[in-house]
Each structure stands twice: as structure tokens, then as C-alpha cells.
Design an enzyme around this catalytic site. Structure first.
Site, PDB file in Angstrom:
ATOM      1  N   LYS A 117      36.446  55.823  43.185  1.00 15.83           N
ATOM      2  CA  LYS A 117      37.381  55.208  44.137  1.00 15.83           C
ATOM      3  C   LYS A 117      38.492  56.176  44.535  1.00 15.83           C
ATOM      4  CE  LYS A 117      36.859  50.258  43.465  1.00 15.83           C
ATOM      5  NZ  LYS A 117      37.523  48.996  43.255  1.00 15.83           N
ATOM      6  N   LYS A 140      25.454  51.281  45.521  1.00 15.84           N
ATOM      7  CA  LYS A 140      25.664  49.868  45.174  1.00 15.84           C
ATOM      8  C   LYS A 140      26.108  49.060  46.399  1.00 15.84           C
ATOM      9  CE  LYS A 140      29.472  48.625  43.183  1.00 15.84           C
ATOM     10  NZ  LYS A 140      30.641  48.410  42.340  1.00 15.84           N
ATOM     11  N   LYS A 151      31.837  45.602  48.596  1.00 11.48           N
ATOM     12  CA  LYS A 151      32.724  45.111  49.641  1.00 11.48           C
ATOM     13  C   LYS A 151      33.436  46.262  50.339  1.00 11.48           C
ATOM     14  CE  LYS A 151      33.847  41.265  46.682  1.00 11.48           C
ATOM     15  NZ  LYS A 151      34.878  40.911  45.729  1.00 11.48           N
TER      16      LYS A 151
HETATM   17  P1  TYM Z   1      34.077  42.656  41.561  1.00 14.37           P
HETATM   18  O1  TYM Z   1      35.030  41.795  42.287  1.00 14.37           O
HETATM   19  O2  TYM Z   1      33.806  44.030  42.093  1.00 14.37           O
HETATM   20  O3  TYM Z   1      32.689  41.931  41.400  1.00 14.37           O
HETATM   21  C1  TYM Z   1      32.596  40.626  40.867  1.00 14.37           C
HETATM   22  C2  TYM Z   1      31.329  40.490  40.051  1.00 14.37           C
HETATM   23  O4  TYM Z   1      30.198  40.805  40.860  1.00 14.37           O
HETATM   24  C3  TYM Z   1      29.430  41.828  40.247  1.00 14.37           C
HETATM   25  N1  TYM Z   1      28.890  42.705  41.293  1.00 14.37           N
HETATM   26  C4  TYM Z   1      27.610  43.036  41.416  1.00 14.37           C
HETATM   27  N2  TYM Z   1      26.518  42.683  40.692  1.00 14.37           N
HETATM   28  C5  TYM Z   1      25.334  43.168  41.091  1.00 14.37           C
HETATM   29  N3  TYM Z   1      25.182  44.010  42.163  1.00 14.37           N
HETATM   30  C6  TYM Z   1      26.244  44.383  42.914  1.00 14.37           C
HETATM   31  N4  TYM Z   1      26.087  45.174  43.972  1.00 14.37           N
HETATM   32  C7  TYM Z   1      27.526  43.882  42.544  1.00 14.37           C
HETATM   33  N5  TYM Z   1      28.773  44.047  43.060  1.00 14.37           N
HETATM   34  C8  TYM Z   1      29.592  43.316  42.279  1.00 14.37           C
HETATM   35  C9  TYM Z   1      30.400  42.582  39.359  1.00 14.37           C
HETATM   36  O5  TYM Z   1      29.740  43.273  38.321  1.00 14.37           O
HETATM   37  C10 TYM Z   1      31.286  41.467  38.866  1.00 14.37           C
HETATM   38  O6  TYM Z   1      30.715  40.841  37.747  1.00 14.37           O
HETATM   39  N6  TYM Z   1      36.674  44.416  37.641  1.00 14.37           N
HETATM   40  C11 TYM Z   1      35.896  43.305  38.134  1.00 14.37           C
HETATM   41  C12 TYM Z   1      36.650  41.973  38.120  1.00 14.37           C
HETATM   42  C13 TYM Z   1      37.323  41.672  36.826  1.00 14.37           C
HETATM   43  C14 TYM Z   1      36.700  41.170  35.653  1.00 14.37           C
HETATM   44  C15 TYM Z   1      37.755  41.002  34.709  1.00 14.37           C
HETATM   45  C16 TYM Z   1      35.381  40.846  35.326  1.00 14.37           C
HETATM   46  C17 TYM Z   1      38.647  41.783  36.559  1.00 14.37           C
HETATM   47  N7  TYM Z   1      38.903  41.390  35.288  1.00 14.37           N
HETATM   48  C18 TYM Z   1      37.484  40.558  33.418  1.00 14.37           C
HETATM   49  C19 TYM Z   1      35.133  40.383  34.040  1.00 14.37           C
HETATM   50  C20 TYM Z   1      36.175  40.237  33.092  1.00 14.37           C
HETATM   51  C21 TYM Z   1      35.491  43.564  39.576  1.00 14.37           C
HETATM   52  O7  TYM Z   1      36.081  44.358  40.262  1.00 14.37           O
HETATM   53  O8  TYM Z   1      34.498  42.765  40.030  1.00 14.37           O
END
Ligand code: TYM
Length: 331
Positions: A110, A193, A196
Site C-alpha cells: 500500500k 487480488k 476495493k
Molecule cells: P477488508 O475490509 O479488506 O476485507 C474484509 C474481509 O474480506 C476479505 N477479503 C477477501 N477475501 C477473499 N478474496 C478477496 N479478494 C478479498 N478481499 C477481501 C478479507 O480477508 C476480510 O476478511 N484488516 C481487515 C479488517 C479488519 C479485521 C479486524 C478483520 C480490521 N480489524 C479484526 C478481522 C479481525 C481488512 O482490511 O479487511
């Protein structure tokens, strides 16, 4: 046993979020006490428009509900409503060696070449994520594959804290990376991947996309010129084919081999319409439900108010105990 997980309210939720995470939560919420957060404090690690951030926070709640999260059974809230996240984040920051953070590949991706100009929050992000989980002493964390490294760090931080205070205060959270679509790839490039932050909207299918938009995106999805293979062993060298077959398997809740038993030897021109039908059947009803929920802002806000209250009830004594173990007085 307690689950914690979250989605960032940045842009619209997409099928990666659904197939990699939210869909699995729906099943897990029956067996675990579950806490599902909209992680707005994580979203501001990169610039956000305030009006959009608020709207997208409600949109993620609508997505949770539309996908089948039960707001009575599970706790749905936004991170900033429970101050303990930021507080515990600080306590844990003081126990996290910089060397651990320097290993985080997501920061490297990032920040890229702007390493010196991005905010400290982007670098400290995995510590806040550890705090999210440990604030509730969550034992399990269902996420997509991309969060694996952050969860390993959360376990290391929990272990470091426990050693510091000499008691097993925090459980070491167990990652749950489940299903056939743990890493959904971009429709434009099977080696990247689905995300967003990718500029082209054609790279992803959003949960609120119309049937036409889904059909158009899948029609334009990158493929290779060969027919689909007969065996999954032949997929890894063909990233786009592997991704589309994986998505189909996830939508149909079956093994990818079962998809190849049906489509092996067939061209993408035959496979894509079937994938479109499966995708439309799974996603369009979710988008419709999301629009209904979003039309009722008071309902969504009511869920967030109640969720924040329930989350604070769990977090407050854990945070107090954490302060006490460190010798920090709280009056
Ligand atoms: P975020 O918002 O990027 O994504 C949310 C969830 O979706 C999953 N995900 C995917 N799974 C499969 N293929 C993809 N292309 C894909 N893109 C996203 C992510 O693995 C996630 O489970 N840091 C985290 C949010 C977070 C969090 C936490 C999660 C903050 N604190 C504590 C668990 C526990 C994030 O940015 O997810």
C-alpha cells in the site's frame, strides 16, 4: 469461544468480501458468540471523504444484514463507537517491536514508493487490528487469505503481552480461512487480488451490481485462449481460469473439480454464461436487500447503537483488566 471480524467501509463491498469472509460468518454465528465490526478507524489510514465514509459505514451494515448476519444473535457495530479499540491499540503498540511491523507485506504494497509520506496509521494498522480482536478476547477470526499475516502478528502481540504481564491474559486468536474462495482475484488480472482499491470497477463484482453489470463484467473478464482443463492440477498455471472456476465452485458450494467435471474441455464462451447465471442468482438478491436496508437509515443506526452498547459491555472489563495488569490507574 468468541468470533471477531470486520470489513472496512471503503468503497462498496464486493464478492471477495462476501465469498472470502461475510458468507462464512453467517454459518459461524450459530456456533459462536459473534462480533462483526465496521472498521472505520482502519478506513482512515488512507484519505476518506467524510460524507462518503459515513454512507459507506451504513452500507457495510446493510451488506452484513443482506448476507444473513442476524443482528439479534450477533453484535454489529462500528469500531469508533467503542473507544477501547484505540485505547488498547496504544497499549499494544508499546509492546510491538518495529521489526514485526516491517515484515507486513500489505504495508509495503500500500505504501509503495511513498513510504515516507504515508501516515503512521497505515504502518500501525496491524496493531489496531490486533487490538480489535483482543479487546473482546476473541478466540477465532474468520477472514480471507489476505489477512493471514496480520493475524499471525495479532497472535505474536498477544503472546508478547502475556509474557510481559506473566499471565495468559489474551487467548491467541485462531484464524479461520474457510471455503473455496479464500482469495478471489481481479477479473482483469488473475494474479492480483480483487480489491476495493483497484481503480477499474471492471476488476470486481460489487454486491450492489445489477444483473447487466455482472453479465458485462464477466463477459469482459480476462481469460486465456485454451478450453478449461479437466483436472484442477492444471489450473495453477492459468490464474484467470483458476479464479473463475474457484468463484463458480464457491457460488455452488462444491469442489472446483466438480466444476471441471462439467466444464472441462469447454470454452470460456460456454462457461461464462453459466457463471453469470450463478453469480446473478447469488448476488442480485443481496444487492436488492441492501438497497431496502439502506433506504431505512434509522433502522441501520438503531442496529449500530445497540451493537455498540453490547460491544462495550464485553470490552470494558477486559480493557480495565488490561490497564490493571500494566499498573495503569483508571479512575
Ligand atoms: P477488508 O475490509 O479488506 O476485507 C474484509 C474481509 O474480506 C476479505 N477479503 C477477501 N477475501 C477473499 N478474496 C478477496 N479478494 C478479498 N478481499 C477481501 C478479507 O480477508 C476480510 O476478511 N484488516 C481487515 C479488517 C479488519 C479485521 C479486524 C478483520 C480490521 N480489524 C479484526 C478481522 C479481525 C481488512 O482490511 O479487511
Amino acid at each position: 469461544m468468541r468470533i471477531f471480524s470486520g470489513v472496512q467501509p471503503t468503497k462498496n463491498p464486493h464478492i471477495g468480501n462476501y465469498l472470502g469472509a461475510i458468507r462464512n460468518w453467517v454459518d459461524l454465528q450459530r456456533d459462536f458468540q459473534s462480533i462483526f465490526c465496521v472498521v472505520d478507524l482502519h478506513a482512515i489510514t488512507v484519505p476518506q471523504d467524510p460524507a462518503e465514509l459515513a454512507a459507506q459505514t451504513r452500507e457495510v451494515v446493510a451488506a452484513y444484514l443482506a448476507c444473513g448476519i442476524d443482528a439479534e444473535r450477533s453484535i454489529i457495530f462500528n469500531q469508533a463507537s467503542v473507544a477501547g479499540h484505540a485505547q488498547l491499540g496504544w497499549l499494544l503498540s508499546c509492546q510491538t517491536p518495529l521489526g514485526w511491523l516491517n515484515r507486513m507485506t500489505q504495508f509495503k504494497d500500500k505504501a509503495g514508493k511513498n513510504r515516507d509520506s504515508v501516515g503512521l496509521g497505515l504502518y500501525a494498522y496491524p496493531v489496531l487490528m490486533a487490538a480489535d480482536i483482543l479487546l473482546y478476547k476473541a478466540t477465532h477470526v474468520p477472514v480471507g487469505e489476505d489477512q493471514k499475516q496480520h493475524l499471525e502478528l495479532a497472535r505474536d502481540i498477544a503472546g508478547a503481552f502475556n509474557r510481559l504481564v506473566g499471565v495468559e491474559h489474551f487467548p491467541l486468536p485462531v484464524p479461520q480461512i474457510l471455503g473455496q474462495a479464500t482469495r478471489v482475484m481481479s477479473l482483469r488480472d488473475g494474479t492480483k487480488k480483487m480489491s476495493k482499491s483497484e481503480e477499474s470497477d471492471l476488476s470486481r463484482i460489487n454486491l450492489m451490481d445489477s444483473a447487466d453489470a455482472i453479465a458485462n463484467k464477466l463477459k469482459k473478464a480476462k481469460t486465456d485462449p485454451e478450453p478449461l482443463p479437466y483436472e484442477t492440477a492444471d489450473l495453477p498455471t492459468r490464474p484467470e481460469a483458476e479464479n473463475l472456476v474457484g468463484i463458480m465452485a464457491a457460488l455452488q458450494n462444491c469442489d472446483p473439480q466438480k466444476i471441471l467435471n462439467q466444464y472441462g474441455g469447454k470454452n470460456f464462451s460456454e462457461f461464462k454464461p453459466a457463471l453469470t447465471d450463478a453469480m446473478v442468482a447469488a448476488i442480485v438478491p443481496i444487492g436488492d436487500k441492501m438497497r431496502n436496508y439502506m433506504a431505512d437509515q434509522a433502522y441501520i443506526d438503531g442496529i449500530l447503537v445497540k451493537g455498540a452498547h453490547r460491544a462495550r459491555e464485553i470490552a470494558t472489563p477486559i480493557l480495565a483488566e488490561t490497564h490493571k495488569l500494566l499498573g495503569i490507574l483508571q479512575f
